[in-house]
Design a protein around this motif. Sequence first.
Motif, PDB file in Angstrom:
ATOM      1  N   ARG A 167       0.416  -1.442  -0.458  1.00  0.00           N
ATOM      2  CA  ARG A 167      -0.153  -0.347   0.248  1.00  0.00           C
ATOM      3  C   ARG A 167       0.410   1.635  -0.214  1.00  0.00           C
ATOM      4  NH1 ARG A 167      -5.947  -0.258   3.384  1.00  0.00           N
ATOM      5  NH2 ARG A 167      -6.202  -2.469   2.770  1.00  0.00           N
ATOM      6  N   ILE A 168       0.398   1.991  -0.765  1.00  0.00           N
ATOM      7  CA  ILE A 168       1.031   3.269  -0.970  1.00  0.00           C
ATOM      8  C   ILE A 168      -0.283   3.964   0.329  1.00  0.00           C
ATOM      9  CG2 ILE A 168       1.056   5.530  -1.779  1.00  0.00           C
ATOM     10  CD1 ILE A 168       2.171   3.709  -4.384  1.00  0.00           C
ATOM     11  N   GLU A 169       0.719   4.605   1.183  1.00  0.00           N
ATOM     12  CA  GLU A 169      -0.077   5.222   2.375  1.00  0.00           C
ATOM     13  C   GLU A 169      -0.339   7.433   2.290  1.00  0.00           C
ATOM     14  OE1 GLU A 169      -2.617   4.401   4.647  1.00  0.00           O
ATOM     15  OE2 GLU A 169      -1.076   1.782   4.049  1.00  0.00           O
ATOM     16  N   MET A 181       3.180   8.669   2.102  1.00  0.00           N
ATOM     17  CA  MET A 181       4.755   8.546   2.492  1.00  0.00           C
ATOM     18  C   MET A 181       5.338   7.886   1.411  1.00  0.00           C
ATOM     19  SD  MET A 181       3.034   7.182   5.607  1.00  0.00           S
ATOM     20  CE  MET A 181       4.569   6.848   6.569  1.00  0.00           C
ATOM     21  N   PRO A 182       6.936   7.816   1.428  1.00  0.00           N
ATOM     22  CA  PRO A 182       7.985   7.459   1.051  1.00  0.00           C
ATOM     23  C   PRO A 182       7.650   5.582   0.784  1.00  0.00           C
ATOM     24  CG  PRO A 182       8.854   8.569   2.446  1.00  0.00           C
ATOM     25  CD  PRO A 182       7.522   8.358   2.577  1.00  0.00           C
ATOM     26  N   PHE A 183       7.738   4.780  -0.448  1.00  0.00           N
ATOM     27  CA  PHE A 183       7.262   3.658  -0.974  1.00  0.00           C
ATOM     28  C   PHE A 183       8.597   3.644  -1.838  1.00  0.00           C
ATOM     29  CE2 PHE A 183       4.924   0.958  -3.295  1.00  0.00           C
ATOM     30  CZ  PHE A 183       4.139   0.387  -2.507  1.00  0.00           C
ATOM     31  N   TYR A 209      -2.136  -0.911  -3.843  1.00  0.00           N
ATOM     32  CA  TYR A 209      -3.277   0.009  -3.057  1.00  0.00           C
ATOM     33  C   TYR A 209      -3.189   1.371  -2.719  1.00  0.00           C
ATOM     34  CZ  TYR A 209      -6.070  -4.414  -2.851  1.00  0.00           C
ATOM     35  OH  TYR A 209      -7.133  -5.243  -3.915  1.00  0.00           O
ATOM     36  N   THR A 210      -3.448   2.591  -3.141  1.00  0.00           N
ATOM     37  CA  THR A 210      -2.902   3.352  -2.332  1.00  0.00           C
ATOM     38  C   THR A 210      -4.649   4.340  -1.995  1.00  0.00           C
ATOM     39  OG1 THR A 210      -2.354   4.333  -4.951  1.00  0.00           O
ATOM     40  CG2 THR A 210      -2.769   6.026  -3.340  1.00  0.00           C
ATOM     41  N   ASN A 211      -4.267   3.864  -0.216  1.00  0.00           N
ATOM     42  CA  ASN A 211      -4.424   3.995   0.874  1.00  0.00           C
ATOM     43  C   ASN A 211      -4.667   5.966   0.680  1.00  0.00           C
ATOM     44  OD1 ASN A 211      -6.092   2.791   3.354  1.00  0.00           O
ATOM     45  ND2 ASN A 211      -4.456   4.225   3.984  1.00  0.00           N
ATOM     46  N   LEU A 212      -6.730   5.840   0.860  1.00  0.00           N
ATOM     47  CA  LEU A 212      -7.073   7.336   0.922  1.00  0.00           C
ATOM     48  C   LEU A 212      -7.550   7.172   2.162  1.00  0.00           C
ATOM     49  CD1 LEU A 212      -7.948   8.063  -2.584  1.00  0.00           C
ATOM     50  CD2 LEU A 212      -6.302   7.596  -1.460  1.00  0.00           C
ATOM     51  N   PRO A 213      -6.934   7.322   3.567  1.00  0.00           N
ATOM     52  CA  PRO A 213      -7.830   7.252   4.750  1.00  0.00           C
ATOM     53  C   PRO A 213      -8.842   8.640   4.565  1.00  0.00           C
ATOM     54  CG  PRO A 213      -5.462   8.312   5.227  1.00  0.00           C
ATOM     55  CD  PRO A 213      -5.803   8.191   3.417  1.00  0.00           C
ATOM     56  N   ALA A 214      -9.703   8.281   6.008  1.00  0.00           N
ATOM     57  CA  ALA A 214     -11.018   9.507   6.463  1.00  0.00           C
ATOM     58  C   ALA A 214     -10.188  10.541   6.852  1.00  0.00           C
ATOM     59  CB  ALA A 214     -12.016   8.828   7.297  1.00  0.00           C
ATOM     60  N   GLU A 215      -8.613  10.645   6.640  1.00  0.00           N
ATOM     61  CA  GLU A 215      -8.395  12.258   6.832  1.00  0.00           C
ATOM     62  C   GLU A 215      -8.245  12.611   5.998  1.00  0.00           C
ATOM     63  OE1 GLU A 215      -7.191   9.359  10.016  1.00  0.00           O
ATOM     64  OE2 GLU A 215      -6.712   9.318   7.995  1.00  0.00           O
ATOM     65  N   VAL A 216      -8.205  12.638   4.709  1.00  0.00           N
ATOM     66  CA  VAL A 216      -8.147  13.099   3.113  1.00  0.00           C
ATOM     67  C   VAL A 216      -9.419  13.313   2.926  1.00  0.00           C
ATOM     68  CG1 VAL A 216      -5.342  12.673   3.182  1.00  0.00           C
ATOM     69  CG2 VAL A 216      -7.172  11.246   1.979  1.00  0.00           C
ATOM     70  N   TRP A 217     -10.545  12.492   3.625  1.00  0.00           N
ATOM     71  CA  TRP A 217     -11.952  12.463   2.664  1.00  0.00           C
ATOM     72  C   TRP A 217     -12.535  14.015   2.407  1.00  0.00           C
ATOM     73  CZ3 TRP A 217     -14.843   8.205   4.943  1.00  0.00           C
ATOM     74  CH2 TRP A 217     -14.194   6.518   4.766  1.00  0.00           C
ATOM     75  N   PRO A 218     -12.252  14.518   3.493  1.00  0.00           N
ATOM     76  CA  PRO A 218     -12.617  16.484   3.241  1.00  0.00           C
ATOM     77  C   PRO A 218     -12.015  17.397   1.334  1.00  0.00           C
ATOM     78  CG  PRO A 218     -12.044  16.239   5.261  1.00  0.00           C
ATOM     79  CD  PRO A 218     -11.616  14.776   4.873  1.00  0.00           C
ATOM     80  N   VAL A 272       4.035  11.147  -5.022  1.00  0.00           N
ATOM     81  CA  VAL A 272       5.008   9.035  -4.402  1.00  0.00           C
ATOM     82  C   VAL A 272       6.200  10.094  -4.431  1.00  0.00           C
ATOM     83  CG1 VAL A 272       4.107   7.733  -5.780  1.00  0.00           C
ATOM     84  CG2 VAL A 272       4.972   6.779  -3.296  1.00  0.00           C
ATOM     85  N   ASN A 273       6.943   9.941  -3.326  1.00  0.00           N
ATOM     86  CA  ASN A 273       8.856  10.222  -4.303  1.00  0.00           C
ATOM     87  C   ASN A 273       9.235  11.013  -5.112  1.00  0.00           C
ATOM     88  OD1 ASN A 273       8.355   7.664  -1.798  1.00  0.00           O
ATOM     89  ND2 ASN A 273      10.009   6.336  -3.840  1.00  0.00           N
ATOM     90  N   GLY A 274       8.260  11.705  -5.703  1.00  0.00           N
ATOM     91  CA  GLY A 274       8.511  13.141  -6.456  1.00  0.00           C
ATOM     92  C   GLY A 274       7.539  12.333  -7.347  1.00  0.00           C
ATOM     93  N   LEU A 275       7.141  11.090  -7.877  1.00  0.00           N
ATOM     94  CA  LEU A 275       6.280  10.488  -9.019  1.00  0.00           C
ATOM     95  C   LEU A 275       5.093  11.840  -8.891  1.00  0.00           C
ATOM     96  CD1 LEU A 275       6.236   9.467 -11.442  1.00  0.00           C
ATOM     97  CD2 LEU A 275       5.939   7.772  -9.832  1.00  0.00           C
TER      98      LEU A 275
END
Length: 127
Positions: free
Chosen positions: A4-6, A22-24, A59-68, A84-87
């Motif tokens: 997962r990409i967080e 976060m770095p991956f 998977y790219t994790n889209l947590p509730a913190e970014v839902w707004p 992610v990582n500059g990409l």
Amino acid sequence: MKRRIEVNEAVLDQERMILKAMPFGENDLNGLTAKGQMLVDSDQLAFIYIMDNKEDFIYTNLPAEVWPQLKTALDSGIPVDLNVNGLTIELTDIHDELSYLLENIKDNANYGEEMEKKVVEAFGLDD
């Protein structure tokens, strides 16, 4: 278990929503493309955007913190990019996929009471 990409932050930048991750692992990013498909992770209270690196799905994790911020992007129709990582990769079809999931989650106990409640609150789905 899928890698997962967080995503840990979302910012509006020149009419685009940028999801910062976060770095991956660098090798996992070679040839990384957006699949235009999403899933729901009710246990983690997150949406999952599927990426492909030609060897596996990531998977790219889209947590509730970014839902707004996702709601802002959805409401205004602005593109959403993953950084992610500059990409930077545009998350194609995220508006359609997210709208479909929101419609299905509302009033649907299959996603779990907590997930349904958080989605309704975050995306203003209560009638």
